[in-house]
Design a protein around this motif. Sequence first.
Motif, PDB file in Angstrom:
ATOM      1  N   VAL A  43      56.899  16.708  14.342  1.00 18.29           N
ATOM      2  CA  VAL A  43      56.873  17.506  13.113  1.00 18.29           C
ATOM      3  C   VAL A  43      55.662  17.091  12.296  1.00 18.29           C
ATOM      4  N   THR A  44      54.919  18.070  11.811  1.00 18.63           N
ATOM      5  CA  THR A  44      53.699  17.821  11.056  1.00 18.63           C
ATOM      6  C   THR A  44      53.779  18.506   9.703  1.00 18.63           C
ATOM      7  N   GLU A  45      53.390  17.801   8.650  1.00 26.59           N
ATOM      8  CA  GLU A  45      53.295  18.367   7.309  1.00 26.59           C
ATOM      9  C   GLU A  45      51.813  18.647   7.044  1.00 26.59           C
ATOM     10  N   ARG A  46      51.479  19.921   6.861  1.00 24.49           N
ATOM     11  CA  ARG A  46      50.075  20.298   6.648  1.00 24.49           C
ATOM     12  C   ARG A  46      49.989  21.673   5.994  1.00 24.49           C
ATOM     13  N   ARG A  47      48.774  22.051   5.631  1.00 25.79           N
ATOM     14  CA  ARG A  47      48.567  23.405   5.098  1.00 25.79           C
ATOM     15  C   ARG A  47      48.718  24.418   6.225  1.00 25.79           C
ATOM     16  N   ILE A  48      49.436  25.506   5.951  1.00 25.35           N
ATOM     17  CA  ILE A  48      49.668  26.555   6.942  1.00 25.35           C
ATOM     18  C   ILE A  48      49.349  27.890   6.275  1.00 25.35           C
ATOM     19  N   SER A  49      48.456  28.651   6.850  1.00 24.56           N
ATOM     20  CA  SER A  49      48.128  29.962   6.277  1.00 24.56           C
ATOM     21  C   SER A  49      49.026  31.026   6.888  1.00 24.56           C
ATOM     22  N   ILE A  50      49.211  32.107   6.155  1.00 20.53           N
ATOM     23  CA  ILE A  50      50.004  33.217   6.677  1.00 20.53           C
ATOM     24  C   ILE A  50      49.275  33.854   7.867  1.00 20.53           C
ATOM     25  N   GLU A  51      47.935  33.814   7.855  1.00 21.91           N
ATOM     26  CA  GLU A  51      47.171  34.323   8.999  1.00 21.91           C
ATOM     27  C   GLU A  51      47.501  33.542  10.267  1.00 21.91           C
ATOM     28  N   GLU A  52      47.641  32.220  10.137  1.00 15.80           N
ATOM     29  CA  GLU A  52      47.976  31.397  11.296  1.00 15.80           C
ATOM     30  C   GLU A  52      49.315  31.806  11.895  1.00 15.80           C
ATOM     31  N   ILE A 100      50.978  29.075   2.842  1.00 12.16           N
ATOM     32  CA  ILE A 100      52.428  29.206   2.670  1.00 12.16           C
ATOM     33  C   ILE A 100      52.978  28.046   1.854  1.00 12.16           C
ATOM     34  N   GLU A 101      53.900  28.373   0.931  1.00  8.40           N
ATOM     35  CA  GLU A 101      54.512  27.343   0.107  1.00  8.40           C
ATOM     36  C   GLU A 101      56.023  27.260   0.330  1.00  8.40           C
ATOM     37  N   GLU A 102      56.781  28.222  -0.187  1.00 10.31           N
ATOM     38  CA  GLU A 102      58.238  28.168  -0.076  1.00 10.31           C
ATOM     39  C   GLU A 102      58.791  29.547   0.257  1.00 10.31           C
ATOM     40  N   VAL A 103      60.060  29.565   0.667  1.00 10.27           N
ATOM     41  CA  VAL A 103      60.797  30.817   0.869  1.00 10.27           C
ATOM     42  C   VAL A 103      61.866  30.886  -0.214  1.00 10.27           C
ATOM     43  N   GLY A 104      61.671  31.762  -1.212  1.00 11.96           N
ATOM     44  CA  GLY A 104      62.641  31.857  -2.295  1.00 11.96           C
ATOM     45  C   GLY A 104      62.829  30.497  -2.942  1.00 11.96           C
ATOM     46  N   SER A 105      64.046  29.977  -2.853  1.00  9.39           N
ATOM     47  CA  SER A 105      64.342  28.639  -3.374  1.00  9.39           C
ATOM     48  C   SER A 105      64.515  27.635  -2.236  1.00  9.39           C
ATOM     49  N   MET A 106      63.888  27.915  -1.086  1.00 11.73           N
ATOM     50  CA  MET A 106      64.001  27.043   0.080  1.00 11.73           C
ATOM     51  C   MET A 106      62.626  26.560   0.536  1.00 11.73           C
ATOM     52  N   ASN A 107      62.601  25.415   1.177  1.00 14.18           N
ATOM     53  CA  ASN A 107      61.421  24.996   1.925  1.00 14.18           C
ATOM     54  C   ASN A 107      61.414  25.736   3.264  1.00 14.18           C
ATOM     55  N   VAL A 108      60.262  25.772   3.937  1.00 14.86           N
ATOM     56  CA  VAL A 108      60.153  26.576   5.151  1.00 14.86           C
ATOM     57  C   VAL A 108      59.513  25.779   6.280  1.00 14.86           C
ATOM     58  N   PHE A 109      59.973  26.039   7.510  1.00 17.23           N
ATOM     59  CA  PHE A 109      59.498  25.362   8.721  1.00 17.23           C
ATOM     60  C   PHE A 109      59.155  26.406   9.775  1.00 17.23           C
ATOM     61  N   PHE A 110      58.216  26.046  10.649  1.00 14.79           N
ATOM     62  CA  PHE A 110      57.839  26.904  11.778  1.00 14.79           C
ATOM     63  C   PHE A 110      57.767  26.049  13.044  1.00 14.79           C
TER      64      PHE A 110
END
Length: 356
Positions: A275-284, A230-240
């Motif tokens: 809060v953690t900054e890391r690679r997040i897959s869509i599968e995750e 996962i990278e961005e949502v449209g022109s926004m950053n994204v959080f989970f």
Amino acid sequence: MAYDLQITTTSSKQTKPDQTQLGFGKYYTDHMFIMDYETSQGWYNPRIVPFQNITLHPAAKVFHYGQTVFEGLKAYRTKDNRILLFRPEQNMKRLNHSNERLCIPAIPEEFMIHALKELVKLDQEWVPSEEGTSLYIRPYVISTEPSLGVSPSNHYQLLIIMSPVGAYYAEGIQPVKIFVEDHYVRAVQGGTGTAKTAGNYAAGLRAQGGANEKGYSQVLWLDGVDRKYIEEVGSMNVFFKINGEVVTPVLNGSILDGITRRSVIQLIKHLGYNVTERRISIEEIYEAHANGTLEEAFGTGTAVVISPISEFSWKDQQITINDGKIGELAGNLYYTLTGIQFGNIEDPFGWTVEVK
């Protein structure tokens, strides 16, 4: 180098629009800022002038090779009638980051904040006062040299225009539905994804249009190599928010370093969350939903501040997040951050700058 800012005011001011019908980017203030660049002189002739059209040679490089960058920030009117900017120094710093990537000469950041304040002060009547409204500010640089040679321009213009904008959520903050794009690519590492440049946004229009046709508000971009991270949502950053922890994609060379993103990370820590900054897959994300640990998802950006996400659609599989409702964290972040921006609550971080 010292700059002498020249100010020419207009004698015919426009009628202000109805503050309840502003929309986004439909109206413009009475004045604008312009500054020129030429290789032998550097940046010169900074001026505030009446809002007007600009004239460019048909061979200006911006038209042919896309050498242009921009920024976006806002001015807010407080209840006691002060005008606040939100972290403008970060916008100027990021503009220079984009300039470097696009081979555009660095702008004088400190002077530009001064010029920006003068422009806002001159057009302060345009800063709206209705709940949730603000004055959107768009600094941008265009390459103006009339040459068809494929090389960096020797001439540029730096401009600032401003537009009063309505509340993003006219009826209060609302969750949005997101389509996961796995065909088109917005950016790749080594490209221009970290720069705020026009081509990045043009590259997303086709996918955005397709998502809208399917009934989704935005596109969730995946990485351009594996098509899974996962990278961005449209022109926004994204959080989970997963099992009590907040995670967001790490900046990897293809994700924009959002100023709202930075602010939200600091604010989340201030509120006591990890809060953690890391690679997040869509599968995750889909696995977290399946096992019941995906609690919230939201986007962040200048226009929207916080955009709660209620649904994802990926490979014809839809998942609903938090029963389609606004999550506690997203709601808290939205009201805290907008409270700071509008001067309604204390700013413990020193983010706001008053225009005097």
